[in-house]
Structure formats: C-alpha cells, structure tokens
Write a protein that holds these residues in place. Structure first.
Motif, PDB file in Angstrom:
ATOM      1  N   LYS A  83       1.145  -0.936  -0.337  1.00  0.00           N
ATOM      2  CA  LYS A  83      -0.450   0.740  -0.229  1.00  0.00           C
ATOM      3  C   LYS A  83       0.592   0.882  -0.124  1.00  0.00           C
ATOM      4  CE  LYS A  83      -3.843  -1.803   0.206  1.00  0.00           C
ATOM      5  NZ  LYS A  83      -4.488  -1.513  -1.168  1.00  0.00           N
ATOM      6  N   ALA A  84       2.358   1.503   0.678  1.00  0.00           N
ATOM      7  CA  ALA A  84       2.996   2.281   0.586  1.00  0.00           C
ATOM      8  C   ALA A  84       3.583   2.944  -0.437  1.00  0.00           C
ATOM      9  CB  ALA A  84       4.211   1.557   1.835  1.00  0.00           C
ATOM     10  N   ILE A  85       4.180   1.354  -1.253  1.00  0.00           N
ATOM     11  CA  ILE A  85       4.474   2.135  -2.353  1.00  0.00           C
ATOM     12  C   ILE A  85       3.164   2.354  -3.723  1.00  0.00           C
ATOM     13  CG2 ILE A  85       5.581   0.606  -4.392  1.00  0.00           C
ATOM     14  CD1 ILE A  85       6.895  -1.389  -2.904  1.00  0.00           C
ATOM     15  N   GLU A  86       1.928   1.617  -3.445  1.00  0.00           N
ATOM     16  CA  GLU A  86       0.888   2.103  -4.481  1.00  0.00           C
ATOM     17  C   GLU A  86       0.933   3.424  -4.124  1.00  0.00           C
ATOM     18  OE1 GLU A  86      -1.928  -0.040  -3.840  1.00  0.00           O
ATOM     19  OE2 GLU A  86      -1.314  -2.052  -4.345  1.00  0.00           O
ATOM     20  N   ALA A  87       0.846   4.573  -3.342  1.00  0.00           N
ATOM     21  CA  ALA A  87       1.028   6.063  -3.039  1.00  0.00           C
ATOM     22  C   ALA A  87       1.852   6.939  -3.915  1.00  0.00           C
ATOM     23  CB  ALA A  87       0.805   5.972  -1.438  1.00  0.00           C
ATOM     24  N   CYS A  88       3.008   5.943  -3.353  1.00  0.00           N
ATOM     25  CA  CYS A  88       4.178   6.576  -4.326  1.00  0.00           C
ATOM     26  C   CYS A  88       4.812   7.076  -5.672  1.00  0.00           C
ATOM     27  CB  CYS A  88       5.146   5.586  -4.312  1.00  0.00           C
ATOM     28  SG  CYS A  88       6.014   5.534  -1.688  1.00  0.00           S
ATOM     29  N   GLY A  89       5.344   8.510  -6.183  1.00  0.00           N
ATOM     30  CA  GLY A  89       5.132   8.708  -7.096  1.00  0.00           C
ATOM     31  C   GLY A  89       5.538  10.634  -7.371  1.00  0.00           C
ATOM     32  N   PRO A  90       5.971  10.637  -8.203  1.00  0.00           N
ATOM     33  CA  PRO A  90       6.741  12.112  -8.647  1.00  0.00           C
ATOM     34  C   PRO A  90       6.103  13.612  -7.800  1.00  0.00           C
ATOM     35  CG  PRO A  90       5.721  11.862 -10.758  1.00  0.00           C
ATOM     36  CD  PRO A  90       5.864  10.375 -10.231  1.00  0.00           C
ATOM     37  N   ASN A  91       6.400  14.067  -6.889  1.00  0.00           N
ATOM     38  CA  ASN A  91       6.056  15.633  -6.282  1.00  0.00           C
ATOM     39  C   ASN A  91       4.673  14.836  -5.391  1.00  0.00           C
ATOM     40  OD1 ASN A  91       7.291  17.509  -7.508  1.00  0.00           O
ATOM     41  ND2 ASN A  91       5.627  16.933  -9.603  1.00  0.00           N
ATOM     42  N   VAL A  92       4.712  13.733  -4.558  1.00  0.00           N
ATOM     43  CA  VAL A  92       3.972  13.069  -3.812  1.00  0.00           C
ATOM     44  C   VAL A  92       4.706  13.059  -2.376  1.00  0.00           C
ATOM     45  CG1 VAL A  92       3.272  10.674  -2.448  1.00  0.00           C
ATOM     46  CG2 VAL A  92       3.126  10.873  -5.319  1.00  0.00           C
ATOM     47  N   PRO A  93       4.157  13.539  -1.523  1.00  0.00           N
ATOM     48  CA  PRO A  93       4.423  13.838  -0.134  1.00  0.00           C
ATOM     49  C   PRO A  93       5.571  12.308   0.558  1.00  0.00           C
ATOM     50  CG  PRO A  93       2.550  15.016  -0.479  1.00  0.00           C
ATOM     51  CD  PRO A  93       3.215  13.906  -1.187  1.00  0.00           C
TER      52      PRO A  93
END
Length: 322
Positions: free
Chosen positions: A206-216
C-alpha cells in the motif's frame, strides 16, 4: 535494512538479563490465558569466524575500518541514468539472494548457516555483503526471529517449527547498494503469525502504491499505519527506511507512521520502504550486543522491505524479480 536509522523514539537500552527472564506478572499481562504458539527468542552464540571477501571484489568505504563515508548532501539525491542502473542491478541481485536464502529457512537450520549461504551467493556474484563490518556488524545478513524486530545477528540457534524469521539482504555491486527483506514462515506457523506476515507485506504494498513524482514522503507513513491498524496491528515508529545508492544510508528518512515531515518525491530518488509491525506494543529494546532490537513485551514482529525508484510517471520496485 535500517542499520543506520534506528531511533530511540519508543525504546531504551536493555540488559539482556532482564530480557532472558520475563517476570511471571509480565507474562500474565501479555498473554493472559492464551497459550503462546511461538518461542521467545533468546539470541544464541555468535561465531567469531570472520567471513572472507576475495581481493578482487569491489568493497565499500567501511570494509576495513567499519566507518562509512558521510553522505555529502542533505536532500534526497535525484540520480542520473547511470546511477539508477547501478542501484537497479544491485537491487535485483539482493532480491535474488533473498529468495534463495529464504528457501533454506527450515526447521533445524541455524541462522548462521543462512548467513554463510547468503555470503557464498553474494561473493559468487562478485558482490560484497553490505552489512559486513558496517559500523562493526559481524555478519553478512540480518536474521530476526519472532520477537526480534530487526538487526538480529545470525547465530547458532536452530530455527524451530512455528518460527517467523525476517531475512534482510543488502549487497554492494558495481559501486551501488541494493536492499530488501522479507519475513519467512518456518514449518507450521499459527494463524496469527501468518496474518502478521501477510499484513507486513500489505503495508509495504500500500505504501508503494501511493508513491510517485511530487508526492509527499509523508504519505508512506499514513498508508502504512492505516493499513496496519485496520488489520489489528501496530507499526514501530522507530524503524525507518532510507535513501540508498553509492551509499548504504542517506536522505530521505522514511517514516512508517503518520507524520508531517516535509519533502516530496522526485524522479531519480531511490530509497527503501521497510515497515515493521507487531501484534503487541510499540516499545523496543536494544540488547547488549548493540544491534539486536527486540520487542519489549516479547510480541512477534514482521517486516518487509523493497528498494524503490521514483520515475517520471510513478514508482518502480527495484527489488522485484521479473
């Protein structure tokens, strides 16, 4: 592996004597009438025989002294394509070694035997086992069984039926580190133990799914803690992820609980996400060896870790086998 990033938010130094003999009232408080289906681990004897690293293998800065070179920047590094490829290759090897070592995590096998096997695989791939002599760590991997949360030193204790064991592998290949861990089931594990391991993997996913450019970066903690609590478990605030590259540990620090720390993910960032969760409380203790982190209430802990890369369009898990 968060060897450099253990924090004393919810922990204190403990004497191993107090850990070896939990009081009867503590046992009653922790477990009531419930029969514990796992063995509380009391670390065994650590062999002093040093693992040999052939001269031709490229070694990190701390190989001889135990002291890593300081990272010369304070913000997360946005790596160029060459550095990204370096971390990618090291990460792939780390995952491959982890999977092979995990297959050997069987009843009767000692964690020192797992360490010897991992060391052989890493050396055979012309890489260096990153933990070895990092700030004096004596072995090539970390093995954390049951109530050992992290940084367990491989020793002569044979794995027992019903154990869960986290195996943490980091390799240094071509000038770059790759880092991952997974908690494995040994023999027949009870349902609560199985769920603990499954939820540790779900928290990571779930943590990985939330990651991406400009994400806090703070979103990682929110997703991890929410997932754990919704499934009846707690996250250890003191266990952090970290930036990784030509250095073993660097910025950013990755918190796995809700937080308001600043910073946003940028393309080229590579870092680990490595939540550790428990069925008990959040207090931890460090044993007299200076490394082994155990749960203060003897509850089990499970951890899962990947090295990830932030891309222009999302996130890539570098420690996945394709």
């Amino acid at each position: 592996m968060s060897l450099n990033h253990f924090r004393n938010f919810h922990c204190c130094k403990s004497l191993s004597a107090s850990f070896k003999s939990p009081s009867s009232h503590l046992k009653e408080f922790l477990f009531g009438q419930k029969i514990r289906k796992y063995e509380v681990v009391r670390p065994g004897n650590v062999t002093l025989q040093k693992r040999i690293v052939p001269s031709h293998i490229r070694k990190p800065s701390y190989f001889a002294t135990g002291i890593p070179t300081s990272v010369p920047f304070q913000i997360p590094e946005a790596k160029d394509q060459s550095a990204i490829e370096g971390v990618r290759h090291a990460s792939f090897l780390a995952k491959r070694v982890l999977e092979e070592v995990g297959k050997e995590a069987k009843v009767g096998v000692t964690t020192d035997e797992l360490d010897a096997f991992a060391h052989h695989l890493i050396i055979d791939a012309d890489a260096y086992p990153s933990p070895l002599n990092y700030k004096g760590f004596p072995k090539s991997i970390c093995t954390s069984v049951n109530n050992v949360c992290c940084h367990g030193i491989p020793d002569d204790r044979p794995l027992e039926d019903g154990d869960i064991v986290n195996i943490d592998v980091t390799v240094y290949l071509g000038g770059y580190h790759g880092d991952c861990s997974k908690t494995f089931l040994v023999g027949t594990v009870d349902e609560e133990g199985k769920k603990l391991v499954e939820v540790s993997e779900l928290c990571l996913s779930k943590a990985i799914e939330a990651c991406g450019p400009n994400v806090p970066f703070s979103i990682i903690g929110s997703m991890t803690e929410e997932t754990a609590i919704n499934n009846g478990f707690m996250v250890f605030p003191a266990i952090l992820g970290h930036g990784i590259g030509s250095y073993f540990h660097g910025p950013p620090e990755i918190y796995h609980v809700c937080n308001s720390y600043g910073g946003k993910m940028k393309p080229g960032n590579t870092f680990t996400i490595e939540p550790a969760i428990t069925s008990g409380g959040q207090q931890l203790e460090i044993l007299e060896d200076g490394w082994t982190v155990v749960t203060a209430d003897c509850a089990r802990s499970a951890q899962c870790e990947h090295t990830v890369l932030i891309t222009d369009v999302g996130v890539e898990v570098l420690t996945e086998l394709h």
